[in-house]
Design a protein around this motif. Structure first.
Motif, PDB file in Angstrom:
ATOM      1  N   PHE A   8       0.715  -1.336   0.152  1.00  0.00           N
ATOM      2  CA  PHE A   8       0.172   0.313  -0.040  1.00  0.00           C
ATOM      3  C   PHE A   8       0.849   1.701   0.402  1.00  0.00           C
ATOM      4  N   ASP A   9       2.072   1.008   0.304  1.00  0.00           N
ATOM      5  CA  ASP A   9       2.395   2.836   0.415  1.00  0.00           C
ATOM      6  C   ASP A   9       3.399   3.296  -0.179  1.00  0.00           C
ATOM      7  N   GLN A  10       3.304   1.907  -1.664  1.00  0.00           N
ATOM      8  CA  GLN A  10       3.698   2.472  -2.728  1.00  0.00           C
ATOM      9  C   GLN A  10       2.747   2.603  -3.883  1.00  0.00           C
ATOM     10  N   TRP A  11       2.009   2.772  -3.228  1.00  0.00           N
ATOM     11  CA  TRP A  11       0.515   3.664  -4.447  1.00  0.00           C
ATOM     12  C   TRP A  11       0.799   5.645  -4.269  1.00  0.00           C
ATOM     13  N   TYR A  12       1.166   5.980  -3.345  1.00  0.00           N
ATOM     14  CA  TYR A  12       1.185   7.387  -3.428  1.00  0.00           C
ATOM     15  C   TYR A  12       2.737   7.940  -3.153  1.00  0.00           C
ATOM     16  N   ARG A  13       3.798   6.993  -3.476  1.00  0.00           N
ATOM     17  CA  ARG A  13       5.051   7.192  -3.112  1.00  0.00           C
ATOM     18  C   ARG A  13       6.351   6.990  -4.506  1.00  0.00           C
ATOM     19  N   ASP A  14       6.773   7.321  -4.974  1.00  0.00           N
ATOM     20  CA  ASP A  14       7.406   7.208  -5.959  1.00  0.00           C
ATOM     21  C   ASP A  14       8.261   5.783  -6.256  1.00  0.00           C
ATOM     22  N   VAL A  15       8.498   4.925  -6.428  1.00  0.00           N
ATOM     23  CA  VAL A  15       9.020   3.571  -6.303  1.00  0.00           C
ATOM     24  C   VAL A  15       9.907   3.408  -7.666  1.00  0.00           C
ATOM     25  N   PRO A  16      10.546   3.715  -7.881  1.00  0.00           N
ATOM     26  CA  PRO A  16      11.416   3.276  -9.358  1.00  0.00           C
ATOM     27  C   PRO A  16      11.581   1.477  -9.684  1.00  0.00           C
ATOM     28  N   GLY A  17      10.935   1.323 -10.508  1.00  0.00           N
ATOM     29  CA  GLY A  17      10.684  -0.263 -11.173  1.00  0.00           C
ATOM     30  C   GLY A  17       9.247  -0.680 -10.426  1.00  0.00           C
ATOM     31  N   THR A  18       8.188  -0.166  -9.753  1.00  0.00           N
ATOM     32  CA  THR A  18       7.024  -0.192  -9.684  1.00  0.00           C
ATOM     33  C   THR A  18       6.250   0.593 -10.328  1.00  0.00           C
ATOM     34  N   ASN A  19       6.977   1.702 -10.019  1.00  0.00           N
ATOM     35  CA  ASN A  19       5.687   2.800 -10.837  1.00  0.00           C
ATOM     36  C   ASN A  19       6.303   4.121 -11.751  1.00  0.00           C
ATOM     37  N   LEU A  20       6.175   4.772 -12.548  1.00  0.00           N
ATOM     38  CA  LEU A  20       6.147   5.881 -12.889  1.00  0.00           C
ATOM     39  C   LEU A  20       5.051   6.820 -12.901  1.00  0.00           C
ATOM     40  N   ARG A  21       5.550   7.959 -12.486  1.00  0.00           N
ATOM     41  CA  ARG A  21       4.902   9.302 -12.702  1.00  0.00           C
ATOM     42  C   ARG A  21       4.861   9.596 -13.484  1.00  0.00           C
ATOM     43  N   PHE A  22       3.416  11.016 -13.859  1.00  0.00           N
ATOM     44  CA  PHE A  22       3.044  12.283 -14.382  1.00  0.00           C
ATOM     45  C   PHE A  22       2.376  13.162 -13.718  1.00  0.00           C
ATOM     46  N   ASP A  23       3.576  13.808 -14.088  1.00  0.00           N
ATOM     47  CA  ASP A  23       2.253  15.402 -13.460  1.00  0.00           C
ATOM     48  C   ASP A  23       1.322  15.877 -14.653  1.00  0.00           C
ATOM     49  N   MET A  24       0.308  15.974 -14.852  1.00  0.00           N
ATOM     50  CA  MET A  24      -1.004  16.614 -15.240  1.00  0.00           C
ATOM     51  C   MET A  24      -1.835  17.137 -14.909  1.00  0.00           C
ATOM     52  N   THR A  25      -2.917  17.348 -15.860  1.00  0.00           N
ATOM     53  CA  THR A  25      -3.873  18.819 -15.124  1.00  0.00           C
ATOM     54  C   THR A  25      -5.270  17.813 -15.355  1.00  0.00           C
ATOM     55  N   LEU A  26      -6.126  18.216 -14.595  1.00  0.00           N
ATOM     56  CA  LEU A  26      -7.259  18.036 -15.111  1.00  0.00           C
ATOM     57  C   LEU A  26      -8.278  19.304 -15.064  1.00  0.00           C
ATOM     58  N   PRO A  27      -9.267  19.098 -16.604  1.00  0.00           N
ATOM     59  CA  PRO A  27      -9.854  20.286 -16.634  1.00  0.00           C
ATOM     60  C   PRO A  27     -10.980  20.883 -15.980  1.00  0.00           C
ATOM     61  N   LEU A  28     -11.525  21.275 -14.752  1.00  0.00           N
ATOM     62  CA  LEU A  28     -13.276  21.696 -14.431  1.00  0.00           C
ATOM     63  C   LEU A  28     -13.919  22.833 -15.187  1.00  0.00           C
ATOM     64  N   THR A  29     -15.195  22.253 -15.027  1.00  0.00           N
ATOM     65  CA  THR A  29     -16.311  22.990 -15.535  1.00  0.00           C
ATOM     66  C   THR A  29     -17.121  23.645 -14.534  1.00  0.00           C
ATOM     67  N   GLU A  30     -17.688  24.976 -14.782  1.00  0.00           N
ATOM     68  CA  GLU A  30     -18.807  25.628 -13.710  1.00  0.00           C
ATOM     69  C   GLU A  30     -19.369  25.013 -14.529  1.00  0.00           C
ATOM     70  N   SER A  31     -20.852  24.756 -13.587  1.00  0.00           N
ATOM     71  CA  SER A  31     -21.725  24.145 -14.220  1.00  0.00           C
ATOM     72  C   SER A  31     -23.054  23.259 -13.856  1.00  0.00           C
ATOM     73  N   PRO A  32     -23.632  23.914 -12.713  1.00  0.00           N
ATOM     74  CA  PRO A  32     -24.205  25.669 -12.642  1.00  0.00           C
ATOM     75  C   PRO A  32     -23.408  26.514 -12.158  1.00  0.00           C
ATOM     76  N   PRO A  33     -23.614  27.033 -12.063  1.00  0.00           N
ATOM     77  CA  PRO A  33     -22.672  28.536 -11.494  1.00  0.00           C
ATOM     78  C   PRO A  33     -22.291  28.003 -10.062  1.00  0.00           C
ATOM     79  N   GLY A  34     -21.031  28.429  -9.590  1.00  0.00           N
ATOM     80  CA  GLY A  34     -20.276  27.554  -8.120  1.00  0.00           C
ATOM     81  C   GLY A  34     -20.519  26.234  -8.009  1.00  0.00           C
TER      82      GLY A  34
END
Length: 243
Positions: free
Chosen positions: A97-123
């Motif tokens: 479990f401790d590998q899920w959200y930590r960078d572990v060479p050979g076990t996972n590969l990290r990618f920094d990206m973005t998620l777009p948000l839509t405002e609808s309805p207002p607020g």
């Protein structure tokens, strides 16, 4: 809008992980008053993905709800802390479990990206993708039905608590949401799309939040099994900002 934790490891930067949707610091909340923010910050979520393979002991194995995987407080490193004493229905133990959200060479590969948000309805701000495969064509050379399953998602931000805020997530598999370092939503397990909600006013005492102050919020997600991937996040928080 959101700042993800920096860590060592391979990185790839992409402009958008939406893939067809319609669209912080997790450290101790000091309850400081919020300042003004640029509205342009409120439309995009920087996010960290980590790609895994199906050979990992926690991925593509047992299916089932598995609540209580994480302790009720974030760790000092702003990561979820594994709660059970040993294995559970879907997790082999703390080491995996401790590998899920930590960078572990050979076990996972990290990618920094973005998620777009839509405002609808207002607020109301939403990211909605019912075929959520942000790492297709990236990461380990392993696909199922043409898609790259087996990844985790990590987001950190702060928000000004005005009163009346709501947060809802619908998707699969695991989702853990922490507000002011307190566990506010637990959808742990390998399952089909499930929905959970946070009413900030109702939970204010448990979360230790007071109207007029600023607090951290962190979202941790894991896509651990074929054959579907859903991700819908909706909130009336007016702006999630860089800590």
């Amino acid at each position: 809008m959101i700042c993800v934790l920096a860590a060592c490891g391979p990185k790839s930067h992409g402009p958008d992980a939406g893939g067809g949707g319609d669209d912080g610091s997790g450290g101790g909340g000091d309850g400081s008053g919020g300042g003004q923010t640029d509205a342009a910050q409120c439309g995009v979520l920087p996010v960290t993905f980590r790609d895994f393979q199906s050979t990992h002991p926690d991925f593509e194995k047992t299916i089932g709800d598995d609540r209580g995987l994480v302790q009720t407080m974030l760790g000092a490193d702003t990561k979820p802390v594994y709660a059970p004493a040993g294995a559970t229905t879907t997790v082999s133990g703390q080491a995996s479990f401790d590998q899920w959200y930590r960078d572990v060479p050979g076990t996972n590969l990290r990618f920094d990206m973005t998620l777009p948000l839509t405002e609808s309805p207002p607020g109301t701000f939403t990211f909605d993708n019912q075929a959520f495969f942000p790492l297709d064509g990236m990461g380990f050379p392993e696909t199922f039905d043409g898609h790259n399953f087996h990844f985790t998602t990590e987001v950190h931000a702060t928000f000004a608590y005005h009163g009346g805020e709501q947060f809802q997530f619908t998707g699969d598999d695991d989702v853990f949401v922490f507000v002011n370092n307190h566990l506010a939503l637990d959808l742990g397990g390998v399952h089909g799309a499930e929905t959970g909600s946070i009413d900030f006013d109702v939970s204010a005492g448990i979360l230790g939040i007071t109207v007029g102050n600023t607090y951290p919020i962190a979202v941790f997600h894991a896509e651990r099994h074929t054959t579907e991937s859903h991700f819908r996040m909706t909130t009336t928080i007016d702006c999630l900002v860089i800590p």
